[in-house]
Design a protein around this motif. Structure first.
Motif, PDB file in Angstrom:
ATOM      1  N   ALA A  86     -16.833  -1.219  46.052  1.00  0.00           N
ATOM      2  CA  ALA A  86     -17.476  -0.264  47.010  1.00  0.00           C
ATOM      3  C   ALA A  86     -17.189  -0.649  48.571  1.00  0.00           C
ATOM      4  CB  ALA A  86     -18.677  -0.004  46.790  1.00  0.00           C
ATOM      5  N   GLU A  87     -16.541  -1.665  48.693  1.00  0.00           N
ATOM      6  CA  GLU A  87     -16.495  -2.097  50.271  1.00  0.00           C
ATOM      7  C   GLU A  87     -15.527  -1.172  50.825  1.00  0.00           C
ATOM      8  OE1 GLU A  87     -18.133  -4.582  51.501  1.00  0.00           O
ATOM      9  OE2 GLU A  87     -18.716  -5.478  49.574  1.00  0.00           O
ATOM     10  N   SER A  88     -15.508  -1.239  52.329  1.00  0.00           N
ATOM     11  CA  SER A  88     -14.586  -0.291  53.046  1.00  0.00           C
ATOM     12  C   SER A  88     -13.056  -0.533  52.470  1.00  0.00           C
ATOM     13  CB  SER A  88     -14.674  -0.277  54.505  1.00  0.00           C
ATOM     14  OG  SER A  88     -14.248  -1.835  54.862  1.00  0.00           O
ATOM     15  N   GLU A  89     -12.145   0.316  52.570  1.00  0.00           N
ATOM     16  CA  GLU A  89     -10.929   0.240  52.234  1.00  0.00           C
ATOM     17  C   GLU A  89     -10.186  -0.671  53.012  1.00  0.00           C
ATOM     18  OE1 GLU A  89      -7.116   2.765  50.652  1.00  0.00           O
ATOM     19  OE2 GLU A  89      -8.935   3.691  51.057  1.00  0.00           O
ATOM     20  N   GLU A  90     -10.393  -0.791  54.364  1.00  0.00           N
ATOM     21  CA  GLU A  90      -9.680  -1.893  55.127  1.00  0.00           C
ATOM     22  C   GLU A  90     -10.256  -3.419  54.599  1.00  0.00           C
ATOM     23  OE1 GLU A  90     -11.691   0.617  56.433  1.00  0.00           O
ATOM     24  OE2 GLU A  90     -10.015   1.580  56.919  1.00  0.00           O
ATOM     25  N   LEU A  91     -11.580  -3.721  54.521  1.00  0.00           N
ATOM     26  CA  LEU A  91     -12.302  -4.940  54.099  1.00  0.00           C
ATOM     27  C   LEU A  91     -11.628  -5.065  52.571  1.00  0.00           C
ATOM     28  CD1 LEU A  91     -13.851  -7.370  54.368  1.00  0.00           C
ATOM     29  CD2 LEU A  91     -15.873  -6.087  53.676  1.00  0.00           C
ATOM     30  N   THR A  92     -11.646  -4.134  51.919  1.00  0.00           N
ATOM     31  CA  THR A  92     -11.191  -4.173  50.293  1.00  0.00           C
ATOM     32  C   THR A  92      -9.717  -4.780  50.151  1.00  0.00           C
ATOM     33  OG1 THR A  92     -12.659  -2.692  49.339  1.00  0.00           O
ATOM     34  CG2 THR A  92     -10.832  -3.295  48.145  1.00  0.00           C
ATOM     35  N   ALA A  93      -8.815  -4.388  50.960  1.00  0.00           N
ATOM     36  CA  ALA A  93      -7.468  -4.561  51.203  1.00  0.00           C
ATOM     37  C   ALA A  93      -7.163  -6.148  51.443  1.00  0.00           C
ATOM     38  CB  ALA A  93      -6.591  -3.574  52.297  1.00  0.00           C
ATOM     39  N   GLN A  94      -8.041  -6.595  52.354  1.00  0.00           N
ATOM     40  CA  GLN A  94      -8.055  -7.937  52.897  1.00  0.00           C
ATOM     41  C   GLN A  94      -8.539  -8.799  51.829  1.00  0.00           C
ATOM     42  OE1 GLN A  94      -6.660  -9.259  55.772  1.00  0.00           O
ATOM     43  NE2 GLN A  94      -6.834 -11.242  54.730  1.00  0.00           N
ATOM     44  N   LEU A  95      -9.762  -8.386  51.036  1.00  0.00           N
ATOM     45  CA  LEU A  95     -10.478  -9.213  50.144  1.00  0.00           C
ATOM     46  C   LEU A  95      -9.589  -9.223  48.924  1.00  0.00           C
ATOM     47  CD1 LEU A  95     -13.831  -7.740  50.367  1.00  0.00           C
ATOM     48  CD2 LEU A  95     -13.337 -10.136  50.755  1.00  0.00           C
ATOM     49  N   ALA A  96      -8.804  -8.317  48.768  1.00  0.00           N
ATOM     50  CA  ALA A  96      -7.791  -8.350  47.504  1.00  0.00           C
ATOM     51  C   ALA A  96      -6.679  -9.389  47.819  1.00  0.00           C
ATOM     52  CB  ALA A  96      -7.262  -6.918  47.183  1.00  0.00           C
ATOM     53  N   ARG A  97      -5.947  -9.266  48.893  1.00  0.00           N
ATOM     54  CA  ARG A  97      -4.826  -9.991  49.335  1.00  0.00           C
ATOM     55  C   ARG A  97      -5.438 -11.722  49.378  1.00  0.00           C
ATOM     56  NH1 ARG A  97      -3.468  -6.206  52.895  1.00  0.00           N
ATOM     57  NH2 ARG A  97      -4.948  -6.894  54.535  1.00  0.00           N
ATOM     58  N   ASP A  98      -6.688 -11.699  50.046  1.00  0.00           N
ATOM     59  CA  ASP A  98      -7.219 -13.169  49.801  1.00  0.00           C
ATOM     60  C   ASP A  98      -7.753 -13.821  48.540  1.00  0.00           C
ATOM     61  OD1 ASP A  98      -6.905 -13.141  52.644  1.00  0.00           O
ATOM     62  OD2 ASP A  98      -9.017 -12.655  53.182  1.00  0.00           O
ATOM     63  N   GLY A  99      -8.135 -12.859  47.793  1.00  0.00           N
ATOM     64  CA  GLY A  99      -8.557 -13.431  46.596  1.00  0.00           C
ATOM     65  C   GLY A  99      -7.405 -13.403  45.455  1.00  0.00           C
ATOM     66  N   GLY A 100      -6.115 -13.135  45.755  1.00  0.00           N
ATOM     67  CA  GLY A 100      -5.263 -13.147  44.713  1.00  0.00           C
ATOM     68  C   GLY A 100      -4.759 -11.794  43.941  1.00  0.00           C
ATOM     69  N   PHE A 101      -5.301 -10.958  44.309  1.00  0.00           N
ATOM     70  CA  PHE A 101      -5.345  -9.762  43.255  1.00  0.00           C
ATOM     71  C   PHE A 101      -4.008  -9.046  43.681  1.00  0.00           C
ATOM     72  CE2 PHE A 101      -9.781 -10.502  43.218  1.00  0.00           C
ATOM     73  CZ  PHE A 101     -10.104 -10.087  42.089  1.00  0.00           C
ATOM     74  N   ASP A 102      -3.461  -8.309  42.902  1.00  0.00           N
ATOM     75  CA  ASP A 102      -2.205  -7.642  42.916  1.00  0.00           C
ATOM     76  C   ASP A 102      -2.528  -6.140  43.796  1.00  0.00           C
ATOM     77  OD1 ASP A 102      -0.437  -9.365  41.494  1.00  0.00           O
ATOM     78  OD2 ASP A 102      -1.987  -8.860  39.945  1.00  0.00           O
TER      79      ASP A 102
END
Length: 125
Positions: A86-102
């Motif tokens: 539920a994080e903001s889309e901008e933060l989520t995109a960064q978290l996904a990249r940093d966390g190794g998510f596709d």
């Protein structure tokens, strides 16, 4: 069409029910919900998974740390993993990249968009 197994690691019952409803719209797909990282580890150790969906904030582990653990313990890099938060889309995109998510899905989920994305991630699996 072979059955596709989706594992959703989510501790919120309402979010899990919504995802169940979405996945039920896709024939040949079954959803399993793990409410903790421990349940996810146990599931992945015992069954193949075609798609991993993971919340960021779980009661016993952060979603990105869980993904790293699952990958280290044998979850194939060929299995797509999506961050669902539920994080903001901008933060989520960064978290996904940093966390190794596709990729990622942002809550609240848009049913039609989520179903289309589900089709995309399961295509070819």
């Amino acid at each position: 069409m072979p059955t596709r197994t989706v594992l959703y690691v989510e501790d919120d019952a309402v979010n899990a029910m919504l995802m169940q409803g979405i996945v039920e719209l896709r024939p040949g797909c079954e959803l399993h919900v793990a409410r903790t990282g421990a349940e996810a580890r146990e599931f992945v150790a015992g069954r193949p998974v075609d798609l991993l969906l993971c919340d960021l904030r779980l009661p016993d582990v952060a979603g990105d740390a869980l993904l790293a653990e699952l990958r280290a313990s044998g979850l194939s890099p060929a299995v797509p993993a999506l961050l669902v938060t539920a994080e903001s889309e901008e933060l989520t995109a960064q978290l996904a990249r940093d966390g190794g998510f596709d990729g990622y899905w942002t809550k609240p989920l848009d049913v039609a968009a989520t179903l289309a994305s589900l089709e995309h991630w399961l295509a070819g699996r």
